[in-house]
Design a protein around this motif. Sequence first.
Motif, PDB file in Angstrom:
ATOM      1  N   ASP A   1       0.842  -1.208   0.000  1.00  0.00           N
ATOM      2  CA  ASP A   1       0.000   0.000   0.000  1.00  0.00           C
ATOM      3  C   ASP A   1       0.872   1.251   0.000  1.00  0.00           C
TER       4      ASP A   1
ATOM      5  N   GLU B   1      -1.620  10.260   0.760  1.00  0.00           N
ATOM      6  CA  GLU B   1      -2.876   9.585   0.390  1.00  0.00           C
ATOM      7  C   GLU B   1      -3.539   8.977   1.613  1.00  0.00           C
ATOM      8  N   ASP B   2      -2.692   8.462   2.531  1.00  0.00           N
ATOM      9  CA  ASP B   2      -3.184   7.448   3.470  1.00  0.00           C
ATOM     10  C   ASP B   2      -3.331   7.926   4.907  1.00  0.00           C
TER      11      ASP B   2
ATOM     12  N   TRP C   1      -3.965  -5.444   4.223  1.00  0.00           N
ATOM     13  CA  TRP C   1      -4.305  -4.009   4.091  1.00  0.00           C
ATOM     14  C   TRP C   1      -4.385  -3.317   5.466  1.00  0.00           C
ATOM     15  N   HIS C   2      -3.568  -2.277   5.640  1.00  0.00           N
ATOM     16  CA  HIS C   2      -3.513  -1.492   6.883  1.00  0.00           C
ATOM     17  C   HIS C   2      -3.248  -2.380   8.103  1.00  0.00           C
TER      18      HIS C   2
HETATM   19 ZN    ZN Z   1      -3.867   2.624   2.602  1.00  0.00          ZN
END
Ligand code: ZN
Length: 328
Positions: free
Chosen positions: A142, A174-175, A297-298
């Motif tokens: 990611d 972005e995150d 993811w994350h």
């Molecule tokens: Zn992310």
Amino acid sequence: MKKTAIILTVLFMALSCGGRKAAQTTAPASVQTPEFCADSAFSFIKAQTDFGPRVPNTQAHQDCGIWLGAMLSTFGADHVHFQNFDAKTFDGNTLKCVNIIGSFNIDQPTRIILCSHWDSRPWADNDPNPANWMKPVDAANDGASGVGVILEIARQMQKQAPEIGVDCIFLDAEDWGPGESYQGNDSEKWWGLGTQYWSRHPHVEGYRARYAILLDMVGGKGATFCREGYSVKYGRPVVEKVWKAAGKLGFGSLFPPVNGGYVTDDHYYINTIARIPAIDIIPYLPNCEESSFGPTWHTVNDNIENIDKKVLEAVGKTLIEVIYNEKP
Ligand code: ZN
Ligand code: AHN
């Protein structure tokens, strides 16, 4: 990373991937395309994770940003632009951010964008273990994966230029979006802060591109890339071109011709603010329990161990096919 390390990385790539051209088994009208070396893309991902999590306002973030610009220069970008800006976050922070833009074939007016976010999420808040929720993410998939694929394409463009101009854009911040506990009804606007800035302030006044392709999480084991909703809505011909190229190269199982969900990702702002048709190559795993983006993811498991070179290869070769068949 020091200059010697950059040179060593590039040298290693030259040795491990040779100078082979792709076998020309395709239709005779097809152009000669360069190779895409997945080992090379992988090494560019590892180089990023070796800095540590690239969370804005940290030393790792700052150092990695400098390295990314240096890599674009090393691979022959005609111009590298560091677009510095401050971003306000949902939780009241001000982030020192930088979008990094490498322009290839700068004199060619017909241009496309390859983009990916390069920042790491500050919190692994989808981790199964709550003890990890406040830890930063290595973000091998990611973040670093898309950047690694784009850097390898840049390296190939230096050996053989495509006919069109290409802008490689590494988007920041972005995150830093709000997690599940967020109470507001405006959560979308807190993602993609770098893209929102670039879309309102492109690096060149009056900048236009034929289209943009966003890469997000393009290295995860077991990934399948379904047609994302906003990509189809705003950039259907581009989606069709990319999925057709993947099928032609034998990657139809990774790029099935089926629709996925709608994701508020960087491409959303490129479509709605910059008004450039933008698509997102992003995994959609409807049967994955942890997340439809994939199991890491994350989480703190989004690290280099869980990057699959075969997935990088499918995405990279598909993009090479698309870029080198694009006519001005
Ligand atoms: Zn992310
Ligand atoms: C939302 O979950 C709203 N957007 C996901 C975008 C994203 C986060 N891509 C990578 N990390």
